[in-house]
Design a protein around this motif. Structure first.
Motif, PDB file in Angstrom:
ATOM      1  N   ASP A 174     -34.316  -1.887  24.693  1.00 44.69           N
ATOM      2  CA  ASP A 174     -35.589  -1.663  24.336  1.00 44.69           C
ATOM      3  C   ASP A 174     -36.217  -0.804  25.364  1.00 44.69           C
ATOM      4  OD1 ASP A 174     -35.780  -3.245  22.077  1.00 44.69           O
ATOM      5  OD2 ASP A 174     -36.980  -4.724  22.887  1.00 44.69           O
ATOM      6  N   VAL A 175     -36.194  -1.119  26.861  1.00 44.99           N
ATOM      7  CA  VAL A 175     -36.713  -0.313  27.747  1.00 44.99           C
ATOM      8  C   VAL A 175     -35.911   0.869  27.604  1.00 44.99           C
ATOM      9  CG1 VAL A 175     -36.740  -0.209  30.349  1.00 44.99           C
ATOM     10  CG2 VAL A 175     -37.435  -2.178  29.079  1.00 44.99           C
ATOM     11  N   GLU A 176     -34.599   1.068  27.563  1.00 47.38           N
ATOM     12  CA  GLU A 176     -34.106   2.226  27.663  1.00 47.38           C
ATOM     13  C   GLU A 176     -34.425   3.168  26.562  1.00 47.38           C
ATOM     14  OE1 GLU A 176     -29.756   0.972  28.531  1.00 47.38           O
ATOM     15  OE2 GLU A 176     -30.291   0.855  30.367  1.00 47.38           O
ATOM     16  N   SER A 177     -34.642   2.667  25.516  1.00 48.35           N
ATOM     17  CA  SER A 177     -35.316   3.354  24.498  1.00 48.35           C
ATOM     18  C   SER A 177     -36.276   4.204  24.737  1.00 48.35           C
ATOM     19  CB  SER A 177     -35.086   2.694  23.023  1.00 48.35           C
ATOM     20  OG  SER A 177     -36.519   1.658  23.243  1.00 48.35           O
ATOM     21  N   LEU A 178     -37.140   3.776  25.611  1.00 51.92           N
ATOM     22  CA  LEU A 178     -38.322   4.066  26.022  1.00 51.92           C
ATOM     23  C   LEU A 178     -38.221   5.310  27.010  1.00 51.92           C
ATOM     24  CD1 LEU A 178     -40.569   1.241  26.945  1.00 51.92           C
ATOM     25  CD2 LEU A 178     -40.543   2.449  24.739  1.00 51.92           C
ATOM     26  N   VAL A 179     -36.996   5.384  27.389  1.00 56.05           N
ATOM     27  CA  VAL A 179     -36.752   6.477  28.974  1.00 56.05           C
ATOM     28  C   VAL A 179     -37.166   7.854  28.275  1.00 56.05           C
ATOM     29  CG1 VAL A 179     -35.159   7.448  30.166  1.00 56.05           C
ATOM     30  CG2 VAL A 179     -35.300   5.039  30.079  1.00 56.05           C
ATOM     31  N   ASP A 180     -36.725   8.120  26.854  1.00 55.57           N
ATOM     32  CA  ASP A 180     -36.822   9.623  26.494  1.00 55.57           C
ATOM     33  C   ASP A 180     -38.397  10.082  26.074  1.00 55.57           C
ATOM     34  OD1 ASP A 180     -34.269   9.729  26.929  1.00 55.57           O
ATOM     35  OD2 ASP A 180     -33.732   9.181  24.739  1.00 55.57           O
ATOM     36  N   PHE A 181     -39.264   8.984  25.947  1.00 47.57           N
ATOM     37  CA  PHE A 181     -40.761   9.142  25.520  1.00 47.57           C
ATOM     38  C   PHE A 181     -41.363   9.665  26.823  1.00 47.57           C
ATOM     39  CE2 PHE A 181     -39.269   6.770  22.075  1.00 47.57           C
ATOM     40  CZ  PHE A 181     -39.868   7.414  20.859  1.00 47.57           C
ATOM     41  N   VAL A 182     -42.726  10.320  26.652  1.00 50.99           N
ATOM     42  CA  VAL A 182     -43.701  10.578  27.451  1.00 50.99           C
ATOM     43  C   VAL A 182     -44.459   9.250  27.685  1.00 50.99           C
ATOM     44  CG1 VAL A 182     -45.537  12.124  28.289  1.00 50.99           C
ATOM     45  CG2 VAL A 182     -43.469  12.923  26.876  1.00 50.99           C
ATOM     46  N   ASP A 183     -44.866   8.733  28.737  1.00 47.57           N
ATOM     47  CA  ASP A 183     -45.466   7.761  28.916  1.00 47.57           C
ATOM     48  C   ASP A 183     -46.671   7.442  27.857  1.00 47.57           C
ATOM     49  OD1 ASP A 183     -43.776   6.427  30.598  1.00 47.57           O
ATOM     50  OD2 ASP A 183     -44.930   6.890  32.459  1.00 47.57           O
ATOM     51  N   ASP A 184     -47.529   8.426  27.623  1.00 50.54           N
ATOM     52  CA  ASP A 184     -48.699   8.324  26.872  1.00 50.54           C
ATOM     53  C   ASP A 184     -48.382   8.226  25.680  1.00 50.54           C
ATOM     54  OD1 ASP A 184     -49.898   8.691  29.308  1.00 50.54           O
ATOM     55  OD2 ASP A 184     -50.317  10.994  28.965  1.00 50.54           O
ATOM     56  N   ASP A 185     -47.054   8.731  25.064  1.00 50.83           N
ATOM     57  CA  ASP A 185     -46.906   8.500  23.607  1.00 50.83           C
ATOM     58  C   ASP A 185     -46.598   7.012  23.052  1.00 50.83           C
ATOM     59  OD1 ASP A 185     -47.332  11.110  23.400  1.00 50.83           O
ATOM     60  OD2 ASP A 185     -45.053  11.654  23.302  1.00 50.83           O
ATOM     61  N   ILE A 186     -46.181   6.148  24.096  1.00 50.99           N
ATOM     62  CA  ILE A 186     -45.861   4.875  23.910  1.00 50.99           C
ATOM     63  C   ILE A 186     -47.217   3.994  23.473  1.00 50.99           C
ATOM     64  CG2 ILE A 186     -44.585   2.746  24.649  1.00 50.99           C
ATOM     65  CD1 ILE A 186     -43.239   4.810  26.634  1.00 50.99           C
ATOM     66  N   ARG A 406     -34.498 -13.117  38.519  1.00 49.45           N
ATOM     67  CA  ARG A 406     -35.820 -13.330  38.256  1.00 49.45           C
ATOM     68  C   ARG A 406     -36.729 -12.392  38.803  1.00 49.45           C
ATOM     69  NH1 ARG A 406     -38.510 -18.741  40.368  1.00 49.45           N
ATOM     70  NH2 ARG A 406     -37.944 -17.810  42.558  1.00 49.45           N
ATOM     71  N   GLU A 407     -36.493 -12.125  40.073  1.00 47.01           N
ATOM     72  CA  GLU A 407     -37.284 -10.887  40.627  1.00 47.01           C
ATOM     73  C   GLU A 407     -36.992  -9.589  39.957  1.00 47.01           C
ATOM     74  OE1 GLU A 407     -36.264 -11.780  44.753  1.00 47.01           O
ATOM     75  OE2 GLU A 407     -37.225 -13.657  44.475  1.00 47.01           O
ATOM     76  N   SER A 408     -35.963  -9.218  39.920  1.00 43.83           N
ATOM     77  CA  SER A 408     -35.664  -7.863  39.213  1.00 43.83           C
ATOM     78  C   SER A 408     -36.326  -7.978  37.726  1.00 43.83           C
ATOM     79  CB  SER A 408     -34.177  -7.651  38.973  1.00 43.83           C
ATOM     80  OG  SER A 408     -33.738  -7.720  40.301  1.00 43.83           O
ATOM     81  N   LEU A 409     -36.217  -9.111  36.836  1.00 43.39           N
ATOM     82  CA  LEU A 409     -36.747  -9.199  35.628  1.00 43.39           C
ATOM     83  C   LEU A 409     -38.375  -9.000  35.625  1.00 43.39           C
ATOM     84  CD1 LEU A 409     -36.507  -9.546  32.631  1.00 43.39           C
ATOM     85  CD2 LEU A 409     -36.457 -11.990  33.160  1.00 43.39           C
ATOM     86  N   ALA A 410     -38.889 -10.020  36.713  1.00 48.41           N
ATOM     87  CA  ALA A 410     -40.154  -9.588  36.701  1.00 48.41           C
ATOM     88  C   ALA A 410     -40.822  -8.379  36.969  1.00 48.41           C
ATOM     89  CB  ALA A 410     -40.781 -10.714  37.896  1.00 48.41           C
ATOM     90  N   ARG A 411     -40.063  -7.884  37.994  1.00 45.53           N
ATOM     91  CA  ARG A 411     -40.589  -6.303  38.121  1.00 45.53           C
ATOM     92  C   ARG A 411     -40.621  -5.407  37.143  1.00 45.53           C
ATOM     93  NH1 ARG A 411     -37.854  -6.491  42.827  1.00 45.53           N
ATOM     94  NH2 ARG A 411     -36.020  -5.237  41.918  1.00 45.53           N
ATOM     95  N   ALA A 412     -39.557  -5.631  35.959  1.00 48.41           N
ATOM     96  CA  ALA A 412     -39.410  -4.655  34.938  1.00 48.41           C
ATOM     97  C   ALA A 412     -40.393  -5.073  34.020  1.00 48.41           C
ATOM     98  CB  ALA A 412     -37.877  -4.917  34.504  1.00 48.41           C
ATOM     99  N   GLY A 419     -47.435  -0.339  31.686  1.00 45.16           N
ATOM    100  CA  GLY A 419     -47.305   1.232  31.426  1.00 45.16           C
ATOM    101  C   GLY A 419     -46.690   1.937  32.896  1.00 45.16           C
ATOM    102  N   GLY A 420     -45.646   1.353  33.560  1.00 45.40           N
ATOM    103  CA  GLY A 420     -45.130   1.921  34.589  1.00 45.40           C
ATOM    104  C   GLY A 420     -43.882   2.831  33.792  1.00 45.40           C
ATOM    105  N   ALA A 422     -40.516   3.780  32.756  1.00 47.62           N
ATOM    106  CA  ALA A 422     -39.354   3.248  31.842  1.00 47.62           C
ATOM    107  C   ALA A 422     -38.290   3.212  32.764  1.00 47.62           C
ATOM    108  CB  ALA A 422     -39.225   3.614  30.750  1.00 47.62           C
ATOM    109  N   GLU A 423     -37.847   4.493  33.194  1.00 43.65           N
ATOM    110  CA  GLU A 423     -36.707   4.500  34.268  1.00 43.65           C
ATOM    111  C   GLU A 423     -36.630   3.728  35.234  1.00 43.65           C
ATOM    112  OE1 GLU A 423     -38.428   7.302  33.360  1.00 43.65           O
ATOM    113  OE2 GLU A 423     -37.510   9.114  33.052  1.00 43.65           O
ATOM    114  N   LEU A 424     -37.759   3.329  35.765  1.00 35.68           N
ATOM    115  CA  LEU A 424     -37.611   2.329  37.088  1.00 35.68           C
ATOM    116  C   LEU A 424     -37.565   0.952  36.495  1.00 35.68           C
ATOM    117  CD1 LEU A 424     -40.818   3.623  39.239  1.00 35.68           C
ATOM    118  CD2 LEU A 424     -37.951   3.830  39.541  1.00 35.68           C
ATOM    119  N   ALA A 425     -38.106   0.703  35.319  1.00 35.03           N
ATOM    120  CA  ALA A 425     -37.908  -0.802  34.776  1.00 35.03           C
ATOM    121  C   ALA A 425     -36.556  -0.905  34.249  1.00 35.03           C
ATOM    122  CB  ALA A 425     -38.789  -0.795  33.362  1.00 35.03           C
TER     123      ALA A 425
END
Ligand SMILES: Nc1nc2c(ncn2[C@@H]2O[C@H](COP(=O)(O)OP(=O)(O)OP(=O)(O)O)[C@@H](O)[C@H]2O)c(=O)[nH]1
Ligand SMILES: [Mg+2]
Length: 460
Positions: A174-186, A406-412, A419-420, A422-425
Motif C-alpha cells: 500500500d505504502v509503496e503504491s503511494l510513492v508515485d503520488f504527490v502528497d497532496d493528491d492522497i 515494532r519501532e520501524s512499523l510504528a514510525r511508518a 501525511g509524511g 511515503a518514501e520514508l515510510a
C-alpha cells in the motif's frame, strides 16, 4: 580437507559414557555409500528407505568393531532432509567411537555442533524459530518448558509470525503504491485506512511481546524469591521444601548473605526457589550487600514467598518488607507453627496476598507441618504465571527483533497517518520486514546463525 556445507557428516548423537545403546548418525549425499563401506550384512545402498538392518561395523582390516542396527533413511523425508544412516551400537564409550572412526575413514567429516539441525534449516524443512525450539527441547528442565518448545517446533510461533508478515507486506505494498503520488493528491481517508493496517500489525507484535516474559518464566521455571526478616526460617523453609540441606541454617540472624537457588519440582512444573538474606539494615558491609541483592531478587522474581515468624507475630519490620512487595505476587508463610502462633485468624486475613486469594499458610520448617499445602499453593500461584498459548516468544533474540520490527512499523504508521513522505515510510517498512525475517531465518546474518547453532550439542 576444507569443510564444505556439502560434506557428508557424522557424529555420535547420544551422551558420552555408559548407556544401553549409542547412536552414530551420518547425513549427506554420500551417507549410504559411506555406511555401506563400513557395514557387513546387507548392501545398505540397495535397501528401501526407512528400514532397519542387522549387521556389523568393521574396521579398515575388516575386523568387526561392533554389532549394530543400521537405520537407512533416504532424502528428503529425514531429520536433515538429506540421505541419512543411523547406527545403533552397544552403549559404553568404545563401540560408538569405533563406529564413528570407521565412518570418518570411509569419507565422512566430523559434524560440528548443531550441524544436523542446521541442515534441516538450510534444507527448508524447519525455520530458524523451529531450529531454536529443538535446542530448547534439549535444554528444557520443566515439562511446561518442554511443551512450549514442542509447540514452537510444531510451528505455533512460526504461524503467528507468518500472519504478521502477511500484514506487513500488505501494508508495505500500500505504502509503496503511494510513492508515485504527490502528497497532496492522497485522500486523508486512504491514509487513515492504510494506517489502520499498520496499527493492526502493531497490535499483533504487541501481543507476541506481551507473552515473552511468560515464555521466559516457563522455560526457566517460574522464580520464587523467599524473603523476610532475619531468622524467621527462610533458609530452613527452602531446605524443607527441597528436602535437602541446600542453604545454611543457624540460630544466628544474618546467616544467608548470597542468594541461593535451586529448582523445586511441583506437579507438572518446576519453580526456581531463591533464598535471600534477611531484610534489615545490615550491620557490616557484606550483610548490607546481601540485603540489597535480596531486594533485587524479590523485584526480579515472578513470585515472592514472604516468611514471617508466627511465634513472634506480624512485626513492623514484616510490614515494612511486605510494603515493598507486590500483593498480587506475594504468598505468606507463617513459619514456626510448632512454637505456637500468636496471630489470630483475622490478623492472618490482613496479611499481604490474603485479599488476592492467596491465604497465608501456617507451616513449620522444623516439623514439616503445612508444607504440602504450601507446595500446592506455590504450584497454583506459579500456574497463574502460566501461558496457555503455544506460540510464544521464548527467546531474547526474538524479543529484540520484534522490538525493532515494532519501532520501524510504528514510525511508518505515524508517517502514513500524518501525511509524511511515503518514501520514508517505505524505508521504515523495509526495515520492519527485515527485522521480522531475522526471527524466522530468512534474513539472519551468518554470524548469528553460527551463534544459534553453537548452542546445540555435537550430533544434534
Ligand atoms: N522451632 C522452629 N524453629 C525454626 C523453624 N524454622 C527455622 N527455625 C530455626 O530458626 C533459626 C533461623 O533459621 P534460618 O532458616 O537460618 O532463618 P533465615 O530466615 O534463613 O535467617 P537469615 O538467613 O539469617 O535471614 C534456626 O535456628 C532454625 O533452626 C521452625 O519451623 N520451627
Ligand atoms: Mg537464611
Amino acid at each position: 580437507m576444507r569443510e564444505s556445507p556439502n560434506d557428508t557428516i557424522a557424529a555420535i548423537s547420544t551422551v558420552a559414557g555408559a548407556g544401553a545403546i549409542a547412536i552414530v548418525r551420518i547425513s549427506g549425499d554420500q551417507a549410504l555409500g559411506i555406511a555401506d563401506a563400513m557395514f557387513e550384512g546387507v548392501s545398505l545402498v540397495d535397501v528401501p528407505t526407512h528400514t532397519v538392518h542387522y549387521g556389523s561395523v568393521v574396521d579398515d582390516r575388516g575386523r568387526p568393531v561392533d554389532e549394530v542396527l543400521a537405520t537407512v533413511m533416504r532424502a528428503p523425508g529425514t531429520y536433515t532432509t538429506e540421505d541419512m544412516v543411523e547406527f545403533g551400537c552397544h552403549g559404553g564409550p568404545m563401540p560408538a567411537r569405533e563406529v564413528l572412526a570407521a565412518a570418518l575413514r570411509a569419507g565422512a567429516r566430523q559434524a560440528r555442533r548443531g550441524e544436523f539441525t542446521l541442515r534441516a534449516f538450510l534444507g527448508g524443512r524447519i525455520d530458524l524459530v523451529q531450529a531454536e525450539a529443538v535446542a530448547d527441547i534439549v535444554a528444557s528442565r520443566t515439562r511446561r518448558g518442554l511443551e512450549l518448545a514442542l509447540g514452537q517446533l510444531e510451528g505455533g510461533l512460526s504461524g503467528e509470525l507468518d500472519a504478521l508478515r502477511t500484514e506487513l507486506l500488505a501494508f508495505r505494498a500500500d505504502v509503496e503504491s503511494l510513492v508515485d503520488f504527490v502528497d497532496d493528491d492522497i485522500e486523508p481517508a486512504t491514509r487513515q485506512a492504510m494506517a489502520a493496517t499498520g496499527a493492526r500489525a502493531g497490535e499483533r507484535i504487541e501481543r507476541l511481546l506481551d507473552r515473552c516474559d511468560l515464555g521466559a518464566a516457563v522455560r526457566e521455571g517460574v522464580s520464587v524469591a523467599i524473603v523476610g526478616r532475619p531468622n524467621v526460617g527462610k533458609s530452613s523453609l527452602m531446605n524443607a521444601l527441597l528436602e535437602k540441606d541446600r542453604a545454611i541454617v543457624t540460630a544466628q540472624p544474618g546467616t544467608t548473605r548470597d542468594a541461593v537457588e535451586d529448582f523445586l519440582h511441583l506437579t507438572g512444573m518446576a519453580v526456581r526457589l531463591v533464598d535471600t538474606a534477611g531484610w534489615r539494615v545490615g550491620r557490616d558491609e557484606a550483610e548490607r550487600a546481601g540485603v540489597e541483592r535480596a531486594k533485587a531478587a524479590a523485584a526480579g522474581a515472578d513470585l515472592a514467598l514472604l516468611v514471617v515468624d508466627g511465634s513472634e507475630g506480624y512485626t513492623d519490620e514484616d510490614r515494612a518488607i511486605a510494603g515493598a512487595l507486590s500483593g498480587e505476587r506475594t504468598l505468606v508463610a507463617v513459619n514456626k507453627s510448632d512454637l505456637g502462633c500468636v496471630l489470630r485468624e483475622e490478623q492472618l486475613g490482613q496479611l499481604p496476598g490474603a485479599s488476592q486469594g492467596h491465604a497465608p499458610l501456617r507451616v513449620s520448617a522444623l516439623t514439616g507441618d503445612g508444607l504440602g499445602d504450601l507446595r500446592e499453593a506455590l504450584a497454583r500461584t506459579a500456574a497463574g504465571c502460566d501461558p496457555s498459548e503455544s506460540a510464544m516468544v521464548t527467546n531474547v533474540r526474538h524479543i529484540d527483533a520484534l522490538r525493532r520490527c515494532r519501532e520501524s512499523l510504528a514510525r511508518a504508521t505515524t508517517r502514513v497517518a500524518e501525511g509524511g513522505e511515503a518514501e520514508l515510510a517505505a524505508v521504515d517498512l523495509a526495515e520492519a520486514t527485515e527485522a521480522l525475517g531475522s526471527v524466522t531465518g530468512e534474513t539472519t546474518p551468518e554470524d548469528v546463525l553460527e551463534r544459534i547453532f553453537r548452542r546445540f550439542c555435537v550430533g544434534k
